[in-house]
Scaffold this motif. Structure first.
Motif, mmCIF file in Angstrom:
data_model
loop_
_atom_site.group_PDB
_atom_site.id
_atom_site.type_symbol
_atom_site.label_atom_id
_atom_site.label_comp_id
_atom_site.label_asym_id
_atom_site.label_seq_id
_atom_site.Cartn_x
_atom_site.Cartn_y
_atom_site.Cartn_z
ATOM 1 N N ILE A 73 0.842 -1.201 0.000
ATOM 2 C CA ILE A 73 0.000 0.000 0.000
ATOM 3 C C ILE A 73 0.876 1.249 0.000
ATOM 4 O O ILE A 73 0.624 2.217 -0.721
ATOM 5 N N ALA A 74 1.948 1.231 0.817
ATOM 6 C CA ALA A 74 2.844 2.383 0.897
ATOM 7 C C ALA A 74 3.534 2.660 -0.429
ATOM 8 O O ALA A 74 3.841 3.812 -0.760
ATOM 9 N N LEU A 75 3.769 1.603 -1.219
ATOM 10 C CA LEU A 75 4.465 1.751 -2.490
ATOM 11 C C LEU A 75 3.516 1.864 -3.679
ATOM 12 O O LEU A 75 3.967 1.927 -4.818
ATOM 13 N N ASP A 76 2.216 1.868 -3.418
ATOM 14 C CA ASP A 76 1.239 1.867 -4.506
ATOM 15 C C ASP A 76 1.463 3.044 -5.446
ATOM 16 O O ASP A 76 1.613 4.191 -5.019
ATOM 17 N N GLY A 77 1.502 2.740 -6.730
ATOM 18 C CA GLY A 77 1.681 3.778 -7.727
ATOM 19 C C GLY A 77 3.120 4.025 -8.104
ATOM 20 O O GLY A 77 3.398 4.672 -9.116
ATOM 21 N N ARG A 78 4.044 3.518 -7.318
ATOM 22 C CA ARG A 78 5.465 3.689 -7.640
ATOM 23 C C ARG A 78 5.939 2.511 -8.489
ATOM 24 O O ARG A 78 5.597 1.370 -8.216
ATOM 25 N N THR A 79 6.757 2.794 -9.468
ATOM 26 C CA THR A 79 7.346 1.742 -10.295
ATOM 27 C C THR A 79 8.773 2.139 -10.640
ATOM 28 O O THR A 79 9.204 3.275 -10.416
ATOM 29 N N GLY A 80 9.501 1.175 -11.203
ATOM 30 C CA GLY A 80 10.821 1.459 -11.732
ATOM 31 C C GLY A 80 11.773 2.104 -10.742
ATOM 32 O O GLY A 80 11.851 1.730 -9.569
ATOM 33 N N THR A 81 12.503 3.110 -11.211
ATOM 34 C CA THR A 81 13.522 3.783 -10.405
ATOM 35 C C THR A 81 12.913 4.431 -9.173
ATOM 36 O O THR A 81 13.517 4.421 -8.084
ATOM 37 N N ASP A 82 11.728 4.995 -9.308
ATOM 38 C CA ASP A 82 11.044 5.632 -8.175
ATOM 39 C C ASP A 82 10.789 4.623 -7.068
ATOM 40 O O ASP A 82 11.015 4.894 -5.885
ATOM 41 N N LEU A 83 10.340 3.428 -7.430
ATOM 42 C CA LEU A 83 10.085 2.380 -6.439
ATOM 43 C C LEU A 83 11.382 1.921 -5.785
ATOM 44 O O LEU A 83 11.429 1.734 -4.561
ATOM 45 N N ILE A 84 12.429 1.758 -6.575
ATOM 46 C CA ILE A 84 13.704 1.291 -6.040
ATOM 47 C C ILE A 84 14.243 2.275 -5.008
ATOM 48 O O ILE A 84 14.661 1.892 -3.905
ATOM 49 N N HIS A 85 14.212 3.555 -5.335
ATOM 50 C CA HIS A 85 14.694 4.564 -4.399
ATOM 51 C C HIS A 85 13.844 4.615 -3.139
ATOM 52 O O HIS A 85 14.372 4.774 -2.026
ATOM 53 N N ALA A 86 12.521 4.462 -3.304
ATOM 54 C CA ALA A 86 11.624 4.483 -2.144
ATOM 55 C C ALA A 86 11.892 3.296 -1.222
ATOM 56 O O ALA A 86 11.919 3.434 0.005
#
Length: 302
Positions: A73-86
């Motif tokens: 849920i916290a990562l919802d909507g994040r993908t790719g580089t944005d998700l990795i950094h998060a």
């Protein structure tokens, strides 16, 4: 005031029901078809029950279903580089320490052929080490990861119920296209997370895809390995399911894979070494690459 509250409640009740954030992973890992909602609900119920029992006896959840849902849920909507950094910023920050990064050329086609010790976290660790060095990095991975890694970072593999590749031609075409475009490609040699035997990891034989693709594109190969392993819960689950199923380690792996996000979450906030070996010529045999990659981390592999 009461009428306003009633109207608001009715709007909430009438909103379309969204899927549980874990549903996509459960369907993909256990090959649960669309429409089998009862099976999915039963599976989640069983996992929650196991978690509750395990928390009562050990203070820790076994599948960590609730925690896994929270992180999704916290990562919802994040993908790719944005998700990795998060992800790498969670729990105070995760440190990825690369060794041998100079072996990977900064430009031009290259295949990074890696062991697969953990599961989901393997790509995150390599991405944390490589993205500044090779911003064009893509990974060959199962279709279910597209939701999280994003299509721009993924060359997808579709599997059937027996984990046989359904899209071999399409996947290989994607690999060749990326390499012919001078890209960096991360491939997990065996495509399987290893089992543990005698305290050491035992990875399945590596597939020939890396060898054939690199040869056809004249792309050098860099063997790679991350110095990591899963928790004892993962290996106990895998062994237990294999034992109860008459020695079916593949089933054990599938069931234990339900812990992949939980295993990933447990790694966040730590420090991990990722190793890259000397460049090998295009077309290097898979068994040679496997030995070179495993030898990068002495004492981890059998």
């Amino acid at each position: 005031m009461r009428q306003t509250t009633d109207r608001r409640d009715r709007r909430i009740l009438n909103q379309p029901k969204t899927d549980n954030p874990l549903d996509a992973l459960l369907r993909a890992r256990l090959r649960i078809p669309q429409g089998a909602d009862r099976r999915l609900k039963l599976l989640r119920w069983l996992m929650r029950a196991v978690d509750a029992v395990n928390r009562g006896f050990t203070g820790q959840a076994f599948f960590a279903l609730r925690e896994t849902e929270e992180i999704l849920i916290a990562l919802d909507g994040r993908t790719g580089t944005d998700l990795i950094h998060a992800l790498l910023a969670m729990n105070g920050g995760t440190q990825i320490i690369p060794h041998g990064l100079e072996n990977i050329p900064r430009a031009g086609p290259v295949v990074i052929a890696s062991t697969h010790p953990i599961g989901t976290f393997d790509f995150i660790a390599h991405a944390g080490a490589l993205l500044d060095h090779r911003p064009d990095l893509k990974v060959v991975a199962g279709r279910e990861t597209e939701r999280f890694l994003g299509a721009e970072r993924l060359i997808a593999v579709d599997l059937d119920s027996k984990d046989r590749v359904l899209t071999a031609r399409h996947t290989r075409a994607g690999m060749i296209a990326h390499l012919n475009n001078a890209g960096a490609l991360l491939v997990f040699g065996s495509g399987r997370v290893p089992r543990m035997q005698g305290g050491l990891l035992v990875e399945p034989p590596w597939r020939t895809g890396v060898t054939h693709t690199s040869a056809s594109c004249a792309a050098p190969i860099v063997p790679a390995s991350a110095d990591m392993r899963n928790s004892r819960h993962y290996y106990r689950t895998r062994r237990l399911v294999a034992l109860l199923s008459g020695g079916n380690d593949e089933l054990g792996r599938k069931v234990a894979s339900l812990r992949y996000v939980s295993e990933l979450k447990a790694k966040l906030g730590g420090a991990y070494d990722v190793h890259y070996g000397p460049v090998q010529p295009p077309g290097t045999a898979p068994e040679t690459l496997k030995i070179l990659a495993e030898n990068l981390v002495p004492g981890l592999y059998n």
